[in-house]
Design an enzyme around this catalytic site. Sequence first.
Site, PDB file in Angstrom:
ATOM      1  N   ASP A   9       0.871  -1.172   0.000  1.00 24.75           N
ATOM      2  CA  ASP A   9       0.000   0.000   0.000  1.00 24.75           C
ATOM      3  C   ASP A   9       0.916   1.232   0.000  1.00 24.75           C
ATOM      4  OD1 ASP A   9       0.911   0.289   2.609  1.00 24.75           O
ATOM      5  OD2 ASP A   9      -1.069   0.342   3.527  1.00 24.75           O
ATOM      6  N   CYS A  65       3.556  -2.904   4.011  1.00 23.18           N
ATOM      7  CA  CYS A  65       2.695  -1.778   4.379  1.00 23.18           C
ATOM      8  C   CYS A  65       3.455  -0.962   5.426  1.00 23.18           C
ATOM      9  CB  CYS A  65       1.314  -2.245   4.854  1.00 23.18           C
ATOM     10  SG  CYS A  65       1.275  -3.243   6.344  1.00 23.18           S
ATOM     11  N   THR A  67       3.351  -1.024   8.754  1.00 22.39           N
ATOM     12  CA  THR A  67       3.847  -1.867   9.847  1.00 22.39           C
ATOM     13  C   THR A  67       4.151  -3.296   9.422  1.00 22.39           C
ATOM     14  OG1 THR A  67       1.593  -2.517  10.381  1.00 22.39           O
ATOM     15  CG2 THR A  67       2.482  -0.587  11.554  1.00 22.39           C
ATOM     16  N   HIS A  98      10.715 -23.790   9.232  1.00 26.85           N
ATOM     17  CA  HIS A  98       9.702 -24.490  10.037  1.00 26.85           C
ATOM     18  C   HIS A  98       8.266 -24.261   9.576  1.00 26.85           C
ATOM     19  CE1 HIS A  98      12.410 -25.149  13.840  1.00 26.85           C
ATOM     20  NE2 HIS A  98      12.953 -25.609  12.726  1.00 26.85           N
ATOM     21  N   HIS A 133       7.680 -30.738  10.480  1.00 27.51           N
ATOM     22  CA  HIS A 133       7.102 -29.411  10.232  1.00 27.51           C
ATOM     23  C   HIS A 133       6.004 -29.471   9.171  1.00 27.51           C
ATOM     24  CE1 HIS A 133      10.113 -27.842  12.864  1.00 27.51           C
ATOM     25  NE2 HIS A 133      11.077 -28.383  12.124  1.00 27.51           N
TER      26      HIS A 133
HETATM   27  C1  RB5 Z   1      -1.567   2.963   6.356  1.00 24.88           C
HETATM   28  O1  RB5 Z   1      -1.576   4.194   6.987  1.00 24.88           O
HETATM   29  C2  RB5 Z   1      -1.273   1.856   7.347  1.00 24.88           C
HETATM   30  O2  RB5 Z   1      -2.365   1.685   8.180  1.00 24.88           O
HETATM   31  C3  RB5 Z   1      -0.930   0.584   6.638  1.00 24.88           C
HETATM   32  O3  RB5 Z   1       0.162   0.802   5.792  1.00 24.88           O
HETATM   33  C4  RB5 Z   1      -0.541  -0.594   7.504  1.00 24.88           C
HETATM   34  O4  RB5 Z   1       0.479  -0.246   8.389  1.00 24.88           O
HETATM   35  C5  RB5 Z   1      -1.627  -1.312   8.158  1.00 24.88           C
HETATM   36  O5  RB5 Z   1      -1.412  -2.272   8.910  1.00 24.88           O
END
Ligand code: RB5
Length: 141
Positions: A9, A65, A67, A98, A133
């Site tokens: 994203d 993304c 996080t 694993h 596994h």
């Molecule tokens: C976008 O702002 C953010 O929410 C997305 O990139 C991601 O981190 C969601 O888990």
Amino acid sequence: MPKIVIGSDHGGYKLKNMIIKHLNGKGLETVDIGCFTEESCDYPIIAKAVVQEVLNNQSRGILVCGTGIGMSIAANRFNGIRASHCTDTFSARMTRMHNDSNILCLGERITGAGLALDIVDIWLKTDFEGGRHLNRIKMIE
Ligand code: RB5
């Protein structure tokens, strides 16, 4: 190795492009599912598109993304997907050995580019150990 499918994203857009450049520079082919600008977009849609490519072509995918967490939650909703959110190289190695991880999730806002590229390299080159596994993976499915 089949083409590596990659998507992000807006929160992972810059790191996604760095990973593609890194992999292509090593002679590895990639399929870029998007996004293609830094405009805000919805990570579940990109996650689903990468999942479909991975399942259809028995390939492996990378989702980025902000996080790495939203992408991993979304991808792991699909049967046959074992998406691993990694922030260190040990986890990247172990999740291949694993868990036979078939999607790697990274967070651009969490993991610096140098470490992220190391994680990608280790995750791509490490083989699944099979044996006990494999039985455990079958239990998940
Ligand atoms: C976008 O702002 C953010 O929410 C997305 O990139 C991601 O981190 C969601 O888990």
